[in-house]
Design an enzyme around this catalytic site. Structure first.
Site: not given
Ligand code: NAP
Length: 319
Positions: A230, A254, A153-154, A277, A259, A173-174
């Site tokens: 992440r 980010d 989506r992002i 973040h 964190e 991607s996979r």
């Protein structure tokens, strides 16, 4: 009336909405949390949490009658969704409503990395412009080869918003997606073929340190790593090492391994852009995420349905 446990912070307005539907317990207000779990854990049928805070399996095990965990954020690597699904507990998250904001943040990391606006602003504010004359040139963001690690989506929103810079877009991607970009089955080959690598996969065990020393070295001395996914997706030690010895050119981050701790080495590098973040952190987007978090809970309480379950919970009979 159903009882809900709220982990982490929640805006007062959202808290007010929940109080009209549930008996609310806030973890941050409970002085002896272990005692609370033992004495009142069986009354809790719902948990509201965030992607940052999550909820640990040790807690879930003590909430015998838990039916739903509604998490604010699309990433839910802080919740063991398979563990929950096995126990019939539905986990929901907040996909899509943050795509545009996270994509905007990524574009800003991309631009800052190429045009060095943070450096240039500091150059002006510190008086160097007056003393030393015009700031040095920076690199153009146009016509770059961009490799996307993740095209969900992002990722698709980032690729779409990048189009104004006329990039060539590759992705890994996979499985291949129905998108007009070039698919790479092998991440290392893509890293070798691109100038900018943008990470936008989920966190968790399956993507842990996917971007390792080998990938960073393949990206190369003029390459740029952007991590908006992440911290766990990138081997941070290898990142520092490859930036220090020049095997990698630039980074814009980010998210971080632990964190809010950010290594001093990264903080002191001039070829690195750092954000705390804030990918989705605008008033508007956080309000939309909060609303979806509540709507999942309220819809479940009133009608036994949820709006946005995580994939691991799609087959639960209840929804
Ligand atoms: P999504 O729609 O599920 O997309 C995830 C993408 O990652 C898919 O293309 C998926 O394709 C790929 N992927 C998953 N596992 C992979 C693996 N092991 N190897 C390679 N590719 C893999 O998720 P989204 O809504 O775009 O969100 C992505 C992530 O962005 C979130 O989970 C969150 O961690 C992060 N995020 C960060 C911020 C921030 O503030 N920085 C904000 C929002 C989200 P395949 O399944 O085919 O592999």
């Amino acid at each position: 009336m159903s009882e809900i446990l709220i982990m982490g912070n929640m805006p007062d307005k959202d808290l007010g909405i929940l109080k009209a539907e549930f008996i609310v317990h806030r973890a941050i207000e409970i002085s002896n949390f272990e005692k609370f779990l033992v004495e009142q854990g069986d009354k809790i049928s719902a948990v509201a949490t965030t992607g940052f805070v999550g909820v640990h399996n040790n807690i879930i095990e003590k909430l015998e009658n838990l039916e739903i965990i509604s998490s604010n954020g699309v990433g839910y690597d802080s919740i063991d969704a398979t563990f929950c699904a096995d126990r019939g507990i539905i986990v929901t998250h907040t996909p899509d409503v943050l795509n545009a904001e996270v994509a905007n943040t990524t574009i800003m990391l991309f631009l800052n990395s190429f045009r060095e606006f943070s450096f240039n602003e500091a150059y002006l504010k510190s008086g160097r412009w007056k003393l030393e004359g015009m700031a040095p040139y920076s690199r153009s963001p146009d016509n770059r080869i961009v490799g996307m690690l993740g095209m969900g989506r992002i990722g698709q929103e980032i690729a779409s918003r990048l189009s104004m810079f006329n990039p060539k877009i590759l992705y890994h991607s996979r499985s291949p997606k129905d998108v007009p970009y070039t698919y790479y089955k092998d991440l290392k080959t893509m890293a070798r073929d691109c100038e900018v690598l943008i990470c936008i996969t989920p966190g968790g065990i399956k993507t842990n340190k996917l971007v390792n020393e080998e990938i960073l070295t393949a990206l190369g001395p003029t390459g740029t790593l952007i991590n908006i996914a992440r911290g766990s997706v990138v081997d941070q030690t290898a990142l520092i090492k490859t930036l220090e010895d020049g095997r990698l050119g630039y980074a814009a981050l980010d998210v971080f391994e632990s964190e809010p701790n950010v290594p001093d080495e990264l903080i002191h590098m001039s070829n690195v852009t750092l954000l705390p973040h804030v990918g989705s952190a605008t008033f508007e987007t956080r309000a939309a995420m909060g609303e979806l978090t509540l709507n999942n809970l309220i819809e479940f309480k009133r009608n036994g349905k949820v709006l946005t379950p995580v994939p691991e919970c799609l087959n639960l009979k209840k929804i």
